[in-house]
Design an enzyme around this catalytic site. Structure first.
Site, PDB file in Angstrom:
ATOM      1  CG  HIS A  53      39.254  56.546  71.955  1.00 58.69           C
ATOM      2  ND1 HIS A  53      40.115  57.616  71.877  1.00 58.69           N
ATOM      3  CD2 HIS A  53      39.311  55.942  70.740  1.00 58.69           C
ATOM      4  CE1 HIS A  53      40.679  57.657  70.683  1.00 58.69           C
ATOM      5  NE2 HIS A  53      40.195  56.668  69.957  1.00 58.69           N
ATOM      6  CB  CYS A  77      38.239  55.772  67.345  1.00 62.77           C
ATOM      7  SG  CYS A  77      38.679  54.026  67.270  1.00 62.77           S
TER       8      CYS A  77
END
Length: 274
Positions: free
Chosen positions: A193, A201
């Site tokens: 992202h 992440c």
């Protein structure tokens, strides 16, 4: 202001129109080589201006964007930046298949692609943040970026982290060893992202995630593979040399190494970029 923005967006875009646990559900994907509206445009200044205008307008409509909207907002600009790299690698755009190689230690994500021939290196991106250390993800809340061979499970155009792409962690390998070891909650919701902040992440800057999102949407998420490694096995071997790592880590590292090395027999000498 929101009602005004809706009217403007409706007139200007007729037919168009998020840490990792903050992602809204990804509900829309685009199949292979569809949504080519923006892929033939190579007018970067105008595309960049359009990107900024649509971003301002649609920021007033949180939660209402679709993948098709993202292609309209960012597609032309992202494509205009990607095409020279694909042309240099002699790979048609959009390609038939894509592989992302994420290297945790180097904080780098490589884009590889092919059409009818072998995979070729296209370009790389800096990973701004990837929490944790070398080693696979084992449980919810350990803030580890997983390691292994994954697929894109969904595209989220309404992420709180600008844009996001969910990977299918835990995959079958992860679930098998979690079951063997009695780990009931190996974790989930792992994304690539934007916004350059991570809790397990891979966080990119916003323009990088725009390019990765667009190419994934145009190729089709089912044709994108994500390989995540602790470091680059082409420079030095992956070794499970810590007693804190699970016994099966050597098996995992062997799989990851084969996957990365199979992309190109010519290691990094051929990777020149633009």
């Amino acid at each position: 202001m929101k009602s005004t923005a809706k009217i403007i967006v409706g007139l200007a875009l007729t037919g168009l129109l998020g840490a990792c646990s903050g992602h809204k559900p990804a509900t829309t994907t685009v199949t292979a080589k569809t949504a080519t509206t923006a892929s033939t445009i190579d007018a970067r200044p105008q595309a960049q201006a359009d990107r900024k205008m649509y971003y301002i307008l649609l920021s007033e409509l949180p939660g209402q964007r679709t993948v098709e909207d993202i292609l309209q907002i960012y597609g032309a600009y992202a494509t205009s930046k990607l095409k020279p790299y694909f042309a240099k690698a002699k790979v048609p755009y959009p390609p038939r298949e894509v592989t992302f190689i994420a290297l945790k230690q180097e904080k780098k994500l490589e884009l590889w692609a092919r059409d009818s021939g072998e995979f070729r290196f296209i370009r790389d991106y800096g990973i701004w943040d990837a929490s944790g250390v070398a080693g696979p993800k084992l449980r919810q809340g350990d803030r580890q970026v997983p390691e292994g061979i994954y697929r894109i499970a969904g595209l989220n155009p309404n992420s709180h982290y600008h844009l996001s792409m969910k990977i299918n962690y835990p995959n079958e390998f992860d679930l098998f060893y979690a079951s063997q070891e009695g780990r009931a909650d190996p974790g989930s919701d792992i994304f690539i992202h934007g916004k350059a902040a991570s809790l397990g992440c891979l966080a990119m800057d916003d323009e990088a995630i725009e390019e990765l999102f667009v190419v994934t949407a145009q190729v089709g998420a089912e044709n994108v593979k994500v390989v995540i490694a602790p470091h680059d096995p082409r420079t030095h071997p992956l070794e499970a040399d810590s007693e804190e790592l699970p016994a099966w880590t050597s098996e995992l590292y062997s799989i990851i190494s084969r996957e990365i090395k199979a992309l190109s027999p010519v290691v990094k000498s051929a990777k020149t970029g633009l």
